[in-house]
Design an enzyme around this catalytic site. Sequence first.
Site, PDB file in Angstrom:
ATOM      1  N   LYS A 185       0.833  -1.252  -0.136  1.00 46.61           N
ATOM      2  CA  LYS A 185       0.009  -0.201  -0.036  1.00 46.61           C
ATOM      3  C   LYS A 185       0.527   1.084  -0.378  1.00 46.61           C
ATOM      4  CE  LYS A 185      -4.288  -1.332   2.200  1.00 46.61           C
ATOM      5  NZ  LYS A 185      -5.642  -0.982   3.244  1.00 46.61           N
ATOM      6  N   LYS A 217     -11.823  -2.933  -5.110  1.00 43.15           N
ATOM      7  CA  LYS A 217     -12.028  -1.418  -4.963  1.00 43.15           C
ATOM      8  C   LYS A 217     -10.763  -0.731  -5.736  1.00 43.15           C
ATOM      9  CE  LYS A 217     -12.110  -0.841  -0.420  1.00 43.15           C
ATOM     10  NZ  LYS A 217     -12.084  -1.576   0.135  1.00 43.15           N
ATOM     11  N   LYS A 238      -7.434 -10.343  -8.849  1.00 40.83           N
ATOM     12  CA  LYS A 238      -8.161 -10.096  -8.613  1.00 40.83           C
ATOM     13  C   LYS A 238      -8.724  -8.958  -8.403  1.00 40.83           C
ATOM     14  CE  LYS A 238      -8.213  -8.148  -3.442  1.00 40.83           C
ATOM     15  NZ  LYS A 238      -8.207  -8.516  -2.048  1.00 40.83           N
TER      16      LYS A 238
HETATM   17  P1  ADP Z   1     -10.337  -4.924  -1.487  1.00 48.35           P
HETATM   18  O1  ADP Z   1      -9.466  -6.005  -2.020  1.00 48.35           O
HETATM   19  O2  ADP Z   1     -11.805  -4.427  -2.961  1.00 48.35           O
HETATM   20  O3  ADP Z   1     -10.220  -3.392  -1.437  1.00 48.35           O
HETATM   21  P2  ADP Z   1     -11.328  -4.619   0.532  1.00 48.35           P
HETATM   22  O4  ADP Z   1      -9.596  -5.633   0.824  1.00 48.35           O
HETATM   23  O5  ADP Z   1     -11.997  -4.173   1.680  1.00 48.35           O
HETATM   24  O6  ADP Z   1     -11.947  -5.164  -0.779  1.00 48.35           O
HETATM   25  O7  ADP Z   1     -11.930  -6.480   1.013  1.00 48.35           O
HETATM   26  C1  ADP Z   1     -13.321  -6.928   2.181  1.00 48.35           C
HETATM   27  C2  ADP Z   1     -13.331  -8.353   2.204  1.00 48.35           C
HETATM   28  O8  ADP Z   1     -13.540  -8.868   0.437  1.00 48.35           O
HETATM   29  C3  ADP Z   1     -12.188  -9.228   3.024  1.00 48.35           C
HETATM   30  O9  ADP Z   1     -12.677  -9.875   3.682  1.00 48.35           O
HETATM   31  C4  ADP Z   1     -11.776  -9.790   1.451  1.00 48.35           C
HETATM   32  O10 ADP Z   1     -10.625 -10.988   2.098  1.00 48.35           O
HETATM   33  C5  ADP Z   1     -12.977  -9.444   0.689  1.00 48.35           C
HETATM   34  N1  ADP Z   1     -12.181  -9.475  -0.470  1.00 48.35           N
HETATM   35  C6  ADP Z   1     -12.050  -8.381  -1.573  1.00 48.35           C
HETATM   36  N2  ADP Z   1     -11.683  -8.860  -2.867  1.00 48.35           N
HETATM   37  C7  ADP Z   1     -12.290 -10.154  -3.064  1.00 48.35           C
HETATM   38  C8  ADP Z   1     -12.820 -11.159  -4.093  1.00 48.35           C
HETATM   39  N3  ADP Z   1     -11.911 -10.840  -5.294  1.00 48.35           N
HETATM   40  N4  ADP Z   1     -12.125 -12.400  -3.920  1.00 48.35           N
HETATM   41  C9  ADP Z   1     -12.695 -12.918  -2.638  1.00 48.35           C
HETATM   42  N5  ADP Z   1     -12.640 -11.960  -1.700  1.00 48.35           N
HETATM   43  C10 ADP Z   1     -12.703 -10.513  -1.669  1.00 48.35           C
HETATM   44 NA    NA Z   2      -7.715  -4.645  -0.029  1.00 47.85          NA
END
Ligand code: ADP
Ligand code: NA
Length: 330
Positions: free
Chosen positions: A114, A200, A197
């Site tokens: 990050k 967001k 993956k």
């Molecule tokens: P992002 O990666 O979009 O920033 P977050 O880190 O806020 O999302 O993730 C929130 C939750 O969603 C976490 O428990 C994370 O493991 C799950 N998550 C996020 N993206 C994925 C994905 N592409 N596939 C499966 N689980 C995900």
């Molecule tokens: Na994230």
Amino acid sequence: DRRPRVLSGIQPTADSFHLGNYLGALRQWVALQESHEAFYCVVDLHAITVEHDPKELAQRTRVAAAQLLGLGLDPQRCTLFVQSHVPEHARLSWVLECITGFGEAGRMTQFKDKSARHGADRATVGLFTYPVLQAADILLYQADQVPVGEDQRQHLELTRNLAQRFNHRFGATFQVPEPYIPQATAKIFDLQDPTAKMSKSASSPSGIVELLDPPKTSAKKIRSAVTDNEREIRYDPETKPGIANLLTINAAMTDRKVSEVEAEYEGRGYGDLKKDLGEIVAAFAEPFAERVRGYLADPAELDRVLAHGATRAREVSGATLAAVHERIGF
Ligand code: ADP
Ligand code: NA
């Protein structure tokens, strides 16, 4: 309540949750409120570790809570709250920071990723200590299990180390939590880059299906998903990651095995697979968006639900913090 305890949080850093959040995490949250004593929070303290807009954060926090309710979290069956409404989180975090090694925190790979993304000179101390706050979130509730994705394993290991260290130094205080990685948890990939993956923070808008996207928008994104030059619908994540991702999403959304979905599309074209998936997502998203609008249309009720959650959260976290303070000599 003698059911095992779980704690999980999600950041209010987007206007909508996406399919990866839902299928990878939030769907399990809903299921776990039946089998576990569950604590779920919208982690707004975590959301200010990077630059943010105050009005936008306030709105996103409410929309996040409304979405969690819209997905089926029931305030009678779980404790749903906003992290900043419970001051114990920041207070325990400070204590834990004081038993965390600087080098130990420096080894967290998510911080390295990050801070590289935001530019090393713009990375804040808060972003650096983020995993310690996350440890506080978990340990305050004496959680037995923490539902986490693979990406969070290292942070949970830090949480366990801090719990054991504190217990060893000051006397048994914290439950040492285990990761809980449900078998069915799907990993969802970016529609435009199906080797990355869906995220967001890293995906382009057309690579993400947001739960609050209008159905037409989702259908269009799914229609434009990157696939391959073959014609055969077959689950092969190595050579056909785009098709594999669409099959995974279809299977997860319809509660079927991937092999069943694969069989359904034998001999059919990519267009069919995409069109059907657009409809499956729309059938889910339309009533969901309607429920979310309902919760947002009654701000007083939403406030009441979140205040009730914070009160319950403080009963548990307050007791833990009081024990911590006593042990360390406050
Ligand atoms: P992002 O990666 O979009 O920033 P977050 O880190 O806020 O999302 O993730 C929130 C939750 O969603 C976490 O428990 C994370 O493991 C799950 N998550 C996020 N993206 C994925 C994905 N592409 N596939 C499966 N689980 C995900
Ligand atoms: Na994230």
